[in-house]
Write an enzyme that holds these catalytic residues in place. Structure first.
Site, PDB file in Angstrom:
ATOM      1  N   GLU A  11      -8.789   9.080  32.418  1.00  0.00           N
ATOM      2  CA  GLU A  11     -10.027   8.713  31.719  1.00  0.00           C
ATOM      3  C   GLU A  11      -9.783   7.417  30.968  1.00  0.00           C
ATOM      4  OE1 GLU A  11     -11.379  11.277  28.521  1.00  0.00           O
ATOM      5  OE2 GLU A  11     -13.337  10.315  28.474  1.00  0.00           O
ATOM      6  N   GLU A  55      -6.790   4.880  25.788  1.00  0.00           N
ATOM      7  CA  GLU A  55      -7.670   4.485  24.677  1.00  0.00           C
ATOM      8  C   GLU A  55      -7.066   3.280  23.971  1.00  0.00           C
ATOM      9  OE1 GLU A  55     -10.781   5.299  23.428  1.00  0.00           O
ATOM     10  OE2 GLU A  55     -10.231   3.701  22.046  1.00  0.00           O
ATOM     11  N   ASP A 109     -18.658   1.916  26.186  1.00  0.00           N
ATOM     12  CA  ASP A 109     -19.428   0.992  25.338  1.00  0.00           C
ATOM     13  C   ASP A 109     -20.436   0.234  26.219  1.00  0.00           C
ATOM     14  OD1 ASP A 109     -17.997   1.680  23.014  1.00  0.00           O
ATOM     15  OD2 ASP A 109     -16.368   0.352  23.587  1.00  0.00           O
ATOM     16  N   LYS A 115     -25.709  -6.988  25.548  1.00  0.00           N
ATOM     17  CA  LYS A 115     -26.026  -8.415  25.761  1.00  0.00           C
ATOM     18  C   LYS A 115     -25.519  -8.870  27.125  1.00  0.00           C
ATOM     19  CE  LYS A 115     -26.107  -9.665  20.935  1.00  0.00           C
ATOM     20  NZ  LYS A 115     -25.252  -9.949  19.801  1.00  0.00           N
ATOM     21  N   THR A 140     -18.021  15.586  26.046  1.00  0.00           N
ATOM     22  CA  THR A 140     -17.242  14.668  25.216  1.00  0.00           C
ATOM     23  C   THR A 140     -17.838  14.694  23.799  1.00  0.00           C
ATOM     24  OG1 THR A 140     -18.557  12.636  25.362  1.00  0.00           O
ATOM     25  CG2 THR A 140     -17.194  13.176  27.273  1.00  0.00           C
ATOM     26  N   GLU A 141     -17.154  14.036  22.874  1.00  0.00           N
ATOM     27  CA  GLU A 141     -17.682  13.956  21.508  1.00  0.00           C
ATOM     28  C   GLU A 141     -19.066  13.285  21.499  1.00  0.00           C
ATOM     29  OE1 GLU A 141     -14.255  13.124  21.766  1.00  0.00           O
ATOM     30  OE2 GLU A 141     -13.289  14.379  20.256  1.00  0.00           O
ATOM     31  N   TYR A 142     -19.167  12.167  22.196  1.00  0.00           N
ATOM     32  CA  TYR A 142     -20.437  11.429  22.238  1.00  0.00           C
ATOM     33  C   TYR A 142     -21.524  12.231  22.928  1.00  0.00           C
ATOM     34  CZ  TYR A 142     -19.397   6.897  20.218  1.00  0.00           C
ATOM     35  OH  TYR A 142     -19.119   5.889  19.336  1.00  0.00           O
ATOM     36  N   GLU A 143     -21.139  12.928  23.962  1.00  0.00           N
ATOM     37  CA  GLU A 143     -22.114  13.711  24.733  1.00  0.00           C
ATOM     38  C   GLU A 143     -22.772  14.761  23.848  1.00  0.00           C
ATOM     39  OE1 GLU A 143     -20.350  15.155  28.260  1.00  0.00           O
ATOM     40  OE2 GLU A 143     -22.166  16.081  29.009  1.00  0.00           O
TER      41      GLU A 143
HETATM   42  C1  LIG Z   1     -18.450   5.007  22.910  1.00  0.00           C
HETATM   43  S1  LIG Z   1     -16.802   5.550  22.858  1.00  0.00           S
HETATM   44  C2  LIG Z   1     -16.823   7.047  23.823  1.00  0.00           C
HETATM   45  C3  LIG Z   1     -15.621   7.906  23.581  1.00  0.00           C
HETATM   46  C4  LIG Z   1     -15.511   9.165  24.456  1.00  0.00           C
HETATM   47  N1  LIG Z   1     -15.310   8.820  25.857  1.00  0.00           N
HETATM   48  C5  LIG Z   1     -16.700  10.061  24.302  1.00  0.00           C
HETATM   49  O1  LIG Z   1     -17.500  10.169  25.247  1.00  0.00           O
HETATM   50  O2  LIG Z   1     -16.844  10.694  23.243  1.00  0.00           O
HETATM   51  C6  LIG Z   1     -16.001   4.417  23.969  1.00  0.00           C
HETATM   52  C7  LIG Z   1     -14.502   4.401  23.813  1.00  0.00           C
HETATM   53  O3  LIG Z   1     -13.933   3.581  24.822  1.00  0.00           O
HETATM   54  C8  LIG Z   1     -12.871   2.829  24.254  1.00  0.00           C
HETATM   55  N2  LIG Z   1     -12.668   1.652  25.103  1.00  0.00           N
HETATM   56  C9  LIG Z   1     -13.539   0.651  25.322  1.00  0.00           C
HETATM   57  N3  LIG Z   1     -13.029  -0.266  26.163  1.00  0.00           N
HETATM   58  C10 LIG Z   1     -11.783   0.182  26.487  1.00  0.00           C
HETATM   59  C11 LIG Z   1     -10.745  -0.326  27.298  1.00  0.00           C
HETATM   60  N4  LIG Z   1     -10.886  -1.493  27.953  1.00  0.00           N
HETATM   61  N5  LIG Z   1      -9.606   0.379  27.410  1.00  0.00           N
HETATM   62  C12 LIG Z   1      -9.456   1.553  26.737  1.00  0.00           C
HETATM   63  N6  LIG Z   1     -10.402   2.076  25.937  1.00  0.00           N
HETATM   64  C13 LIG Z   1     -11.554   1.406  25.818  1.00  0.00           C
HETATM   65  C14 LIG Z   1     -13.358   2.528  22.857  1.00  0.00           C
HETATM   66  O4  LIG Z   1     -12.306   2.176  21.978  1.00  0.00           O
HETATM   67  C15 LIG Z   1     -14.022   3.839  22.474  1.00  0.00           C
HETATM   68  O5  LIG Z   1     -13.108   4.739  21.897  1.00  0.00           O
END
Ligand SMILES: C[S@@+](CC[C@H](N)C(=O)[O-])C[C@H]1O[C@@H](n2cnc3c(N)ncnc32)[C@H](O)[C@@H]1O
Length: 214
Positions: free
Chosen positions: A44, A69, A118, A122, A192-195
């Site tokens: 993941e 992460e 994320d 933009k 997931t947490e966000y879900e």
């Molecule tokens: C919006 S959060 C979602 C977290 C988790 N997947 C959830 O659904 O609860 C997005 C996560 O992706 C990580 N992230 C973004 N770009 C990344 C990258 N290039 N490599 C590793 N992690 C990344 C961010 O630091 C953040 O913790």
């Protein structure tokens, strides 16, 4: 998602090299060595606080799991869960998913999960989206030919962008859900947490499963 930096996270990570890999390039082609059982590897990218990858590893001992992460604090929180559970089939990477081909050898990965990545809304930031073509190219390189990419999000704009980006790349969609929680697959879905956060607000969860053709 930007988490407030927690000063305990980095020392905790450094004290637990058995669970957190900080130099993943050194394991390229040798990830099997990090696990007690040699079995297919699922990863993941952007695991956040690690709820999804931890629960997947707990439910499914027949695969090895790697959660990647970039934020140290989030990795530290995921590590705390792993220190409690000590799952033999779970490893965490404190690093950037943008370096995927340096972390994994060709075909070393059996499947990839992207969850609530994320959105980078933009247009000028499109290259940072984890479903931008340069990322897809890396996924194609590290994943086995029959491997599946699974992507979940609450963000309609990112979902539409990802469908187009993957389609233009020549990927084939196995299944697309416009409201995952109102589907038969909701039963086995690992949240997931966000879900949890977004679905509690009544937002539909989008999901796709796709594969490369070469
Ligand atoms: C919006 S959060 C979602 C977290 C988790 N997947 C959830 O659904 O609860 C997005 C996560 O992706 C990580 N992230 C973004 N770009 C990344 C990258 N290039 N490599 C590793 N992690 C990344 C961010 O630091 C953040 O913790």
């Amino acid at each position: 998602m930007r988490l407030k930096n927690k000063p305990w996270a980095l020392p905790l990570i450094e004290a637990n090299p058995q669970y957190v890999v900080t130099e993943p390039a050194k394991l390229r082609g040798k990830w099997d060595e990090r696990f007690t059982t040699k079995q297919p590897l699922l990863i993941e990218i952007g695991m956040g606080k690690g709820r999804f990858i931890t629960e997947m590893a707990r439910r499914d001992p027949k695969h090895n799991y790697v959660g990647i992460e970039v934020q140290t604090t989030a990795t530290g929180i995921a590590l705390k869960k792993q220190l409690e559970l000590k799952l033999p089939n779970l490893q965490l990477v404190s690093g950037d998913g943008n370096d995927l081909t340096e972390m994994f050898a060709p075909a070393e990965v059996a499947g990839i999960f992207l969850n609530f990545s994320d959105p980078w809304p933009k247009k000028r930031h499109a290259k940072r989206r984890l479903t931008y073509q340069t990322f897809l190219k890396q996924y194609q390189q590290v994943m086995q030919k029959d491997g599946t990419l699974e992507f979940k999000t609450d963000n309609r704009g990112l979902f539409e962008y990802s469908l187009t980006s993957m389609n233009n790349y020549g990927m084939v969609f196995d299944q697309v859900w416009l409201d995952l929680h109102d589907s038969p697959e909701a039963v086995d879905n690992v949240m997931t947490e966000y879900e949890e956060k977004f679905s509690q607000k009544g937002q539909p969860i989008f999901k796709l499963a796709a594969h490369f053709t070469s």
